[in-house]
Design an enzyme around this catalytic site. Structure first.
Site, PDB file in Angstrom:
ATOM      1  CE  LYS A 104      27.298  -3.205  -6.933  1.00 34.57           C
ATOM      2  NZ  LYS A 104      26.351  -4.282  -7.301  1.00 34.57           N
ATOM      3  CG  ASP A 116      21.148   9.264 -20.310  1.00 33.16           C
ATOM      4  OD1 ASP A 116      20.383  10.231 -20.101  1.00 33.16           O
ATOM      5  OD2 ASP A 116      22.328   9.403 -20.640  1.00 33.16           O
ATOM      6  CG  ASP A 159      25.169  10.655 -16.590  1.00 33.29           C
ATOM      7  OD1 ASP A 159      24.282  10.763 -17.447  1.00 33.29           O
ATOM      8  OD2 ASP A 159      26.353  10.966 -16.798  1.00 33.29           O
TER       9      ASP A 159
END
Length: 350
Positions: free
Chosen positions: A185, A245, A241
């Protein structure tokens, strides 16, 4: 070869049991040593990561891990909650590189939440930095500011931390399709600006690898829009993370995805990426395939048993071709089975 077996909580015991059955069928010289962890560790010793369990993990050649977490421990102080066990193991053992493959088996393309033509043939690897970032940064806590409570965490990365995970990403890409996408980012975060700078510097040592950059929000979109554009993704702890997922759902079920968390020398902790699933624990319906595939990763990366790993992976492919399905991946016309029966099918395929 010595393997620490840490089943943990919820469905952890059930899925680990099937992985052990399959590993023992291979007739390798492996000794398995079991210990409690997570909620089971707290129940036995008053700590989610008991000293005995940590000592076993330190001395083992690899760790086979189930899952930790139990709603009945939610009222405990944070340091005593089951989830602290996995964070503690990562930090204590220096498990800085998390490898999460997302592979769509042809037989399961229809089970994905996306159209089968979008995910068919998907084979990507997410390399997630695991011991830095906002999960471990200091200072952190909750304080009073002008009479109002304020929670704060620190996102922090050092140059050496970024360089070592970058090298893992480049090396992984070199063994695949030679494409590495770095996700950050950098338009907002100082840590991401440093991340991107170091990735560009490291790319000079891997001139055979095509390096690209993508903001994390766009990556989240692209995983749902055109996931096959990716080969290897390397990213930080927090972003990894979430993205891994998300990627798991492209495959049809989070119950199909294994993972490896490695130190600098190849020792690793191997676990399915799903949780303890307390709503189905004890019912005998959990999918053990992610755990069995995690065992295959253990054989390949830490125990140097590549041929045995390939046998396990081939057995999983065969049971899927033969139509065996646990509830999470079941579709019309397939044979619905439970945890034990799926383990039986893998043993038969071996």
């Amino acid at each position: 070869m010595n393997v620490a077996v840490l089943p943990g909580d919820g469905i952890g015991q059930e899925i680990i049991a099937q992985a052990l059955r399959v590993l023992k069928k291979l007739d390798l010289k492996i000794q398995f040593h079991e210990a409690p962890v997570g909620g089971a560790g707290y129940a036995a010793h008053g700590d989610p990561l008991p000293e005995q369990t940590l000592a076993l993990a330190r001395s083992a050649d690899a760790i086979l891990f189930g899952a930790v977490g139990d709603p009945k421990y939610d009222s405990l102080p944070r340091a005593k909650r089951p989830e602290q066990a996995i964070l503690g193991l990562r930090k204590a053992l220096g498990l800085f590189a998390n490898l999460r493959p997302a592979l769509v088996y042809p037989e399961l393309a229809g089970a994905s939440s996306l159209k089968s033509e979008v995910v068919a043939g998907l084979d990507l690897l997410i390399v997630r930095e695991l011991t830095g970032d906002i999960y471990f940064g200091q200072p952190r806590g909750v304080r009073q500011v002008d009479g109002v409570k304020e929670g704060f965490d620190t996102m922090r990365y050092s140059e050496p931390e970024i360089r070592r995970i970058a090298r893992v990403g480049f090396e992984a890409a070199r063994k695949r399709s030679k494409k590495l996408c770095s996700v950050d980012k950098a338009n907002v975060l100082e840590t991401s600006q440093l991340w991107r700078e170091i990735l560009i510097e490291e790319s000079k040592n891997f001139d055979d690898i095509e390096l690209s950059h993508m903001y994390v929000d766009n990556c989240a979109i692209q995983l749902g829009r055109n996931p096959r554009q990716f080969d290897v993704i390397v990213t930080g702890n927090l972003f990894g993370d979430i993205l891994s997922d998300e990627a798991s759902m492209l495959t049809g079920s989070i119950g199909m995805l294994p993972s490896a968390s490695l130190d600098a020398n190849g020792k690793g902790l191997y676990e399915p990426i799903h949780g303890t699933a307390p709503d189905i624990a004890g019912r005998g319906i959990a999918n053990p395939l992610a755990t069995i595939l995690s065992a295959a990763m253990m054989l390949r990366y830490s125990l140097q048993q590549a041929q045995a790993a390939e046998r396990l992976e081939a057995a999983v492919r065969k049971v899927l071709r033969d139509g065996f399905r646990t509830a999470d991946i079941h579709t019309l016309g397939m044979r619905k089975v439970g945890t034990q029966e799926m383990g039986d099918a893998v043993l038969q395929a071996l």
